[in-house]
Design a protein around this motif. Structure first.
Motif: not given
Length: 168
Positions: A53, A57, A91, A94-95, A98, A122-123, A125-126, A129
């Protein structure tokens, strides 16, 4: 000659490209199950999904960074160099957070429990961001301060500062 003009742009491009290709490669390595045992004292089998994940991200963050680098190549300043260098790292983390927030039920989204659905989140989210951070800010405001309809926001006296009376 200014080092930013001489080597900075090339360094940023190579750095983001390394994160992009490296993230894809690490996701493939982790997905293949070829990494076993402990790595730097961490049992890889326990955390390989979260690492996937994180790399998803970072992949999204690096892709967005490469896009912005292309669009704003001539506007690059030393201040933005830090943005480019920090983006994949931020990222990555943060992924993972998330996915943990979704798994805990704090953030709700109707997606499947499959690995590909979580990697997709997750992607995104990155890649998004900035929007993710806005959502986290709104979530923490709601979670810790209430939704604003009751007049209280978490510290027991009806407002966040304690210096003015509650609004009626």
């Amino acid at each position: 000659m200014d080092p930013l003009k001489r080597f900075g742009k090339q360094a940023i491009f190579v750095y983001l490209l390394a994160w992009f290709i490296g993230s894809l490669w690490m996701m493939a390595v982790l997905g293949s199950g070829s990494v076993q045992g402990k790595l730097l004292g961490i049992d890889v089998s326990l955390y390989h999904e979260y690492a996937c994940f994180g790399f998803a991200g970072a992949l999204g963050g690096a892709l967005y960074g490469l896009r912005m680098f292309h669009e704003h190549y001539h506007d690059l300043t030393p201040q933005w160099m830090y943005w480019y260098f920090m983006r994949p790292i931020l990222c990555f983390g943060s992924a993972i957070i998330t996915i943990i927030l979704f798994e805990s039920g704090i953030m709700l989204l109707q997606v499947g429990d499959s690995m590909s659905a979580r990697i997709s989140i997750a992607f995104l989210t990155g890649y998004g961001y900035g929007k993710f951070m806005e959502k986290i800010k709104a979530l923490t405001t709601t979670f810790f301060n209430g939704n604003g309809t009751t007049g209280g926001n978490g510290n027991g006296n009806g407002n966040g500062s304690g210096s003015e009376p509650p609004k009626s």
